[in-house]
Motif scaffolding. Structure first.
Motif, PDB file in Angstrom:
ATOM      1  N   ARG A 686       2.741  -0.777  -7.594  1.00 48.78           N
ATOM      2  CA  ARG A 686       4.009  -1.376  -7.994  1.00 48.78           C
ATOM      3  C   ARG A 686       5.182  -0.560  -7.438  1.00 48.78           C
ATOM      4  N   SER A 687       5.061   0.773  -7.474  1.00 43.43           N
ATOM      5  CA  SER A 687       6.124   1.622  -6.945  1.00 43.43           C
ATOM      6  C   SER A 687       6.353   1.376  -5.453  1.00 43.43           C
ATOM      7  N   TYR A 688       5.262   1.264  -4.680  1.00 45.26           N
ATOM      8  CA  TYR A 688       5.411   1.056  -3.244  1.00 45.26           C
ATOM      9  C   TYR A 688       6.077  -0.290  -2.949  1.00 45.26           C
ATOM     10  N   HIS A 689       5.741  -1.318  -3.732  1.00 43.77           N
ATOM     11  CA  HIS A 689       6.380  -2.614  -3.541  1.00 43.77           C
ATOM     12  C   HIS A 689       7.881  -2.523  -3.854  1.00 43.77           C
ATOM     13  N   GLU A 690       8.228  -1.757  -4.882  1.00 44.90           N
ATOM     14  CA  GLU A 690       9.651  -1.585  -5.221  1.00 44.90           C
ATOM     15  C   GLU A 690      10.384  -0.859  -4.107  1.00 44.90           C
ATOM     16  N   LEU A 691       9.744   0.166  -3.538  1.00 43.37           N
ATOM     17  CA  LEU A 691      10.383   0.902  -2.445  1.00 43.37           C
ATOM     18  C   LEU A 691      10.530   0.018  -1.212  1.00 43.37           C
ATOM     19  N   ALA A 692       9.550  -0.875  -0.982  1.00 45.40           N
ATOM     20  CA  ALA A 692       9.618  -1.740   0.202  1.00 45.40           C
ATOM     21  C   ALA A 692      10.840  -2.637   0.170  1.00 45.40           C
ATOM     22  N   ARG A 693      11.312  -2.981  -1.031  1.00 46.24           N
ATOM     23  CA  ARG A 693      12.512  -3.824  -1.126  1.00 46.24           C
ATOM     24  C   ARG A 693      13.756  -3.114  -0.605  1.00 46.24           C
ATOM     25  N   HIS A 694      13.689  -1.787  -0.514  1.00 45.93           N
ATOM     26  CA  HIS A 694      14.841  -1.011  -0.038  1.00 45.93           C
ATOM     27  C   HIS A 694      14.683  -0.585   1.415  1.00 45.93           C
ATOM     28  N   ALA A 695      13.649  -1.076   2.088  1.00 43.27           N
ATOM     29  CA  ALA A 695      13.405  -0.692   3.483  1.00 43.27           C
ATOM     30  C   ALA A 695      14.583  -1.108   4.364  1.00 43.27           C
ATOM     31  N   ARG A 696      14.862  -0.284   5.371  1.00 40.69           N
ATOM     32  CA  ARG A 696      15.998  -0.560   6.266  1.00 40.69           C
ATOM     33  C   ARG A 696      15.632  -1.491   7.406  1.00 40.69           C
ATOM     34  N   ASP A 697      14.339  -1.633   7.696  1.00 39.63           N
ATOM     35  CA  ASP A 697      13.918  -2.547   8.765  1.00 39.63           C
ATOM     36  C   ASP A 697      12.493  -3.010   8.483  1.00 39.63           C
ATOM     37  N   ARG A 698      12.025  -3.895   9.330  1.00 43.40           N
ATOM     38  CA  ARG A 698      10.706  -4.481   9.125  1.00 43.40           C
ATOM     39  C   ARG A 698       9.586  -3.462   9.275  1.00 43.40           C
ATOM     40  N   GLN A 699       9.804  -2.479  10.140  1.00 43.86           N
ATOM     41  CA  GLN A 699       8.754  -1.474  10.334  1.00 43.86           C
ATOM     42  C   GLN A 699       8.569  -0.650   9.055  1.00 43.86           C
ATOM     43  N   GLU A 700       9.683  -0.205   8.458  1.00 43.64           N
ATOM     44  CA  GLU A 700       9.581   0.558   7.204  1.00 43.64           C
ATOM     45  C   GLU A 700       8.947  -0.306   6.123  1.00 43.64           C
ATOM     46  N   HIS A 701       9.372  -1.560   6.078  1.00 44.18           N
ATOM     47  CA  HIS A 701       8.819  -2.455   5.058  1.00 44.18           C
ATOM     48  C   HIS A 701       7.310  -2.578   5.219  1.00 44.18           C
ATOM     49  N   GLY A 702       6.865  -2.693   6.461  1.00 42.87           N
ATOM     50  CA  GLY A 702       5.434  -2.825   6.700  1.00 42.87           C
ATOM     51  C   GLY A 702       4.648  -1.596   6.304  1.00 42.87           C
ATOM     52  N   VAL A 703       5.204  -0.410   6.579  1.00 45.76           N
ATOM     53  CA  VAL A 703       4.524   0.835   6.212  1.00 45.76           C
ATOM     54  C   VAL A 703       4.335   0.919   4.704  1.00 45.76           C
ATOM     55  N   LEU A 704       5.354   0.544   3.951  1.00 47.75           N
ATOM     56  CA  LEU A 704       5.281   0.650   2.490  1.00 47.75           C
ATOM     57  C   LEU A 704       4.338  -0.410   1.909  1.00 47.75           C
ATOM     58  N   ILE A 705       4.320  -1.605   2.498  1.00 47.83           N
ATOM     59  CA  ILE A 705       3.390  -2.627   2.021  1.00 47.83           C
ATOM     60  C   ILE A 705       1.954  -2.199   2.311  1.00 47.83           C
ATOM     61  N   ASP A 706       1.737  -1.591   3.493  1.00 45.62           N
ATOM     62  CA  ASP A 706       0.397  -1.078   3.799  1.00 45.62           C
ATOM     63  C   ASP A 706      -0.025  -0.013   2.793  1.00 45.62           C
ATOM     64  N   ALA A 707       0.910   0.857   2.390  1.00 41.73           N
ATOM     65  CA  ALA A 707       0.599   1.888   1.407  1.00 41.73           C
ATOM     66  C   ALA A 707       0.229   1.266   0.075  1.00 41.73           C
ATOM     67  N   ALA A 708       0.951   0.191  -0.299  1.00 34.17           N
ATOM     68  CA  ALA A 708       0.638  -0.491  -1.555  1.00 34.17           C
ATOM     69  C   ALA A 708      -0.749  -1.120  -1.494  1.00 34.17           C
ATOM     70  N   ASN A 709      -1.075  -1.748  -0.373  1.00 39.05           N
ATOM     71  CA  ASN A 709      -2.385  -2.370  -0.245  1.00 39.05           C
ATOM     72  C   ASN A 709      -3.504  -1.336  -0.254  1.00 39.05           C
ATOM     73  N   THR A 710      -3.214  -0.154   0.298  1.00 34.17           N
ATOM     74  CA  THR A 710      -4.240   0.880   0.366  1.00 34.17           C
ATOM     75  C   THR A 710      -4.548   1.458  -1.014  1.00 34.17           C
ATOM     76  N   VAL A 711      -3.562   1.544  -1.872  1.00 34.92           N
ATOM     77  CA  VAL A 711      -3.749   2.239  -3.143  1.00 34.92           C
ATOM     78  C   VAL A 711      -4.196   1.318  -4.271  1.00 34.92           C
ATOM     79  N   ARG A 712      -4.080  -0.020  -4.070  1.00 33.91           N
ATOM     80  CA  ARG A 712      -4.404  -0.928  -5.173  1.00 33.91           C
ATOM     81  C   ARG A 712      -5.851  -0.759  -5.620  1.00 33.91           C
TER      82      ARG A 712
END
Length: 717
Positions: A686-712
């Motif tokens: 949940r934290s990683y998804h919240e951080l992804a909403r604050h990403a400055r570009d698509r690459q950052e957003h993708g990294v954080l979504i990948d982190a969320a998927n990895t930890v679920r």
């Protein structure tokens, strides 16, 4: 006291005024902190009368100013002559005591006996018959035919009449009495009787109770008296331990027979060998406030040596060094010496508080008169929540914390800024421009000022350092030094800016040398010690860095830059508890209180040499985190979300490292949640998804979504 004719007339020449006068213009505004500078109580027994019958033969000289040859000296087996005529010029002389026990002077003062003899006169203890036998001191001339001695006695009388200061002996009256030997009328000053002991008597007893902070307290009150005298356009000229009385918990300077007017030239060189300045200085500059400062330095040196020889407390070692540097400057060459009693007192008061804080373990802060209370914190990230780069710039953040040591270039723009001298022509312009925070706007505003100004050039140098214009910065410091001429070598502001330039260039050795010189020039200030601590960090000498930061922090616990420096040292030594403890001690009144609390939480959650914190540390961080002031007070802002994510990462790593069944802490949860592995994975996702909403570009957003998927949590298919 000795007086000798000069080889030539002394001259006075213009000297730069003290650029930073102390607060206020009266002694009461400068010297009113009785509690901080309280003296030890000293017993004041009844005075012991001097049973010596004779005046020292070695001091017997003809009173004729054109003669001044020795008189009354023993020849062969013939004893010395105490009364007679000069064999060279025929001038009469008498070195016999004029008053005896039971004599009544001016029908009022009944003599008890002799207390002592000074350089010019006998000193008697008497009782005032009109005031119920109140003890007083009568001071007269030993040799009434000595014109020089009479003139100096009149100087002392005239000086005392107009003086009113608690640290200067007080005159009561002025009377006449016939000389029983010659019938001539003698003059006597009637002064208050000061019970106690001279500082020379304290030294003569071995000074068993003398502490270093007593030395600085003595200096404070001595300088208070001299500052008052200088305000009355008078120089004391003959300060030494035997001319300072300590009685009860009070201190007074006595024997004003050597007093001279400021700017007075000609006459004899007055003072005592070993305390007065050398003849060459008197010839070049005359007697000045700086020459009085020299006598204070020599007096305190005697006391310092006695106190230091008995000092057994290792906690005050840094204060010993600060006091040594202060006394070295007090007795330095004319140009390098303190310009006034007030200037020396400012620095001595800082050293005094330093000694007290080290000895007693509590702060004794004071506002600096030399440096601004800077808003900048000497930290490069420990006191702030990491940005998204922590996750997006690293494939797998390992939780290792950076200690926050700023690079030298950044420190050059964050160290304290010298106060602007009020006498500088650009002072008002600089004060008005300070509201502009952006460096380029400041640069433009500063350059609008047309006149030459030392302070303006130094301010421009600091702006250029911040903008990475080191050539322009060096040029401005050089211009400031050129305006000061030969005094630039003795101006701590110029040296301070050379230190900043050294840091900006990454030359730590050059910076260290400059800051160490400033420490010697203003040893009561915290700023040079803070700068030296920073240099020691970059020189990888953590022990010396700790010592310098600690002395700043102990004296003033609002010096948060020193606290962060101590925390960095503790982090490098792997001492989590020590780092948290020092950050926790930054008081709420400090502008860096919130940064310190953030830093403490980050330290609690950090890995040390790859080792995770224990669940106790993680739980403590969880308890503190909701109370942190983040995101301008928003309850669930971006910075808080990032710090919560770090907490959950650390807790999950700790649970995984501890094996099955781990995770329960003393409170049963983290931020109100159960801490078993599955629940922690859900929370961290949940934290990683919240951080992804604050990403400055698509690459950052993708990294954080990948982190969320990895930890679920894993689910069954």
């Amino acid at each position: 006291m000795t007086a000798e004719p000069p080889e030539e007339e002394p001259t006075t020449e213009e000297q730069p005024a003290d650029l930073f006068p102390g607060p206020g213009s009266s002694w009461s505004a400068l010297w009113s902190d009785d509690e901080i500078f309280a003296l030890q109580e000293i017993e004041t027994a009844e005075p012991g009368l001097d049973r010596t019958k004779d005046y020292p033969v070695s001091r017997q000289f003809c009173g004729n100013p054109d003669c001044r040859k020795p008189v009354g000296r023993a020849i062969g087996s013939q004893p010395p002559i105490r009364q007679g005529f000069c064999p060279y010029c025929g001038t009469p002389f008498s070195f016999l005591p004029k008053l005896a026990r039971g004599d009544v002077v001016a029908g009022r003062y009944e003599v008890d006996g002799r207390l002592a003899h000074g350089g010019l006169g006998w000193i008697y203890l008497a009782r005032d018959r009109r005031l119920q036998g109140m003890p007083v001191v009568l001071k007269g001339i030993i040799n009434a035919t000595d014109g020089r001695a009479l003139r100096l006695a009149h100087v002392e009388r005239d000086a005392l009449i107009r003086l009113d200061h608690p640290n200067i002996v007080r005159i009561i009256s002025y009377v006449e009495h016939p000389d029983p030997h010659s019938g001539r009328t003698d003059e006597y000053i009637v002064m208050e009787f000061v019970r106690g002991h001279t500082l020379q008597a304290v030294l003569d007893t071995g000074a068993p109770e003398l502490r270093l902070e007593d030395v600085t307290a003595y200096g404070h009150w001595i300088l208070a008296a001299l500052q008052y005298l200088h305000g009355e356009q008078l120089l004391y000229c003959d300060l030494k331990p035997e001319n300072v009385m300590h009685g009860g918990n009070r201190l007074k300077i006595i024997d004003l027979g050597a007093t001279r007017g400021i700017g007075e030239t000609g006459g004899s060189i007055i003072g005592t060998d070993g305390f007065r300045v050398d003849r060459d200085e008197i010839r070049r500059h005359g007697l000045t406030e700086r020459s009085d400062v020299h006598t204070v330095g020599r007096t305190l040196e005697k006391l310092f040596d006695a106190a230091r020889a008995r000092e057994a407390d290792p906690r005050v070692a840094f204060g010993v060094e600060s006091l040594r540097r202060l006394l070295n400057r007090a007795v330095a060459s004319f140009e390098s010496r303190f310009a006034s009693a007030a200037e020396m007192a400012e620095q001595l008061d800082g050293v005094h508080r330093e000694l007290l804080s080290l000895r007693r373990g509590k702060p004794y802060g004071m506002a600096s008169t030399r440096f601004e209370n800077t808003a900048e914190l000497l930290d490069a990230g420990l006191g702030v929540v990491p940005g998204l780069d922590r996750w997006t710039a690293e494939e797998t953040p390992d939780g290792t914390i950076h200690d926050g040591l700023p690079p030298p270039k950044l420190a050059a723009s964050r160290l304290p800024v010298p106060r602007v001298a009020e006498s500088d022509p650009a002072a008002a312009h600089l004060a008005n421009a300070r509201v502009l925070a952006e460096p380029r706007k400041l640069l433009s505003r500063y350059e609008d000022f047309g006149d030459r100004s030392v302070e303006l050039d130094l301010a421009l140098a600091r702006v250029h350092i911040e903008l990475d214009g080191l050539v322009a910065a060096a040029y401005r410091v050089t211009k400031a030094a050129e305006q000061l001429g030969e005094w630039a070598a003795h101006d701590w502001r110029i040296t301070w800016h050379y230190g900043l330039l050294g840091l900006a260039k990454g030359n730590i050795g050059e910076a260290f040398k400059a800051f160490d010189s400033v420490y010697s020039q203003v040893p009561g200030e915290a700023a040079p010690k803070l700068a030296l601590g920073f240099c020691f960090e970059h020189l990888e000498d953590d022990e010396q860095a700790r010592r310098h930061y600690e002395v700043v922090w102990r004296r003033d616990n609002e010096q948060a830059s020193a606290a962060f420096g101590l925390a960095r040292v503790a982090l490098r030594q792997g001492d989590r508890d020590a780092a948290v403890h020092i950050l926790d001690r930054v008081p709420r009144s400090s502008r860096h209180y919130d940064a310190a609390r953030i830093g403490a939480v980050r330290v609690l959650l950090a890995r040390f040499d790859g080792a995770l914190p224990g669940m106790h540390d993680i739980a403590t961080a969880a308890e503190r985190l909701p109370d942190l002031y983040l995101d301008n007070g928003e309850p669930d802002g971006e910075a808080r979300q990032r710090l919560v994510a770090i907490l959950r990462e650390t807790a999950l790593a700790r649970v995984l490292a501890s094996g099955p069944g781990a995770g329960a802490d003393r409170s049963g949860g983290l931020l109100g949640e159960h801490v078993a592995e599955p629940e922690l994975r859900v929370l961290l996702e949940r934290s990683y998804h919240e951080l992804a909403r604050h990403a400055r570009d698509r690459q950052e957003h993708g990294v954080l979504i990948d982190a969320a998927n990895t930890v679920r949590p894993w689910t069954k298919r």
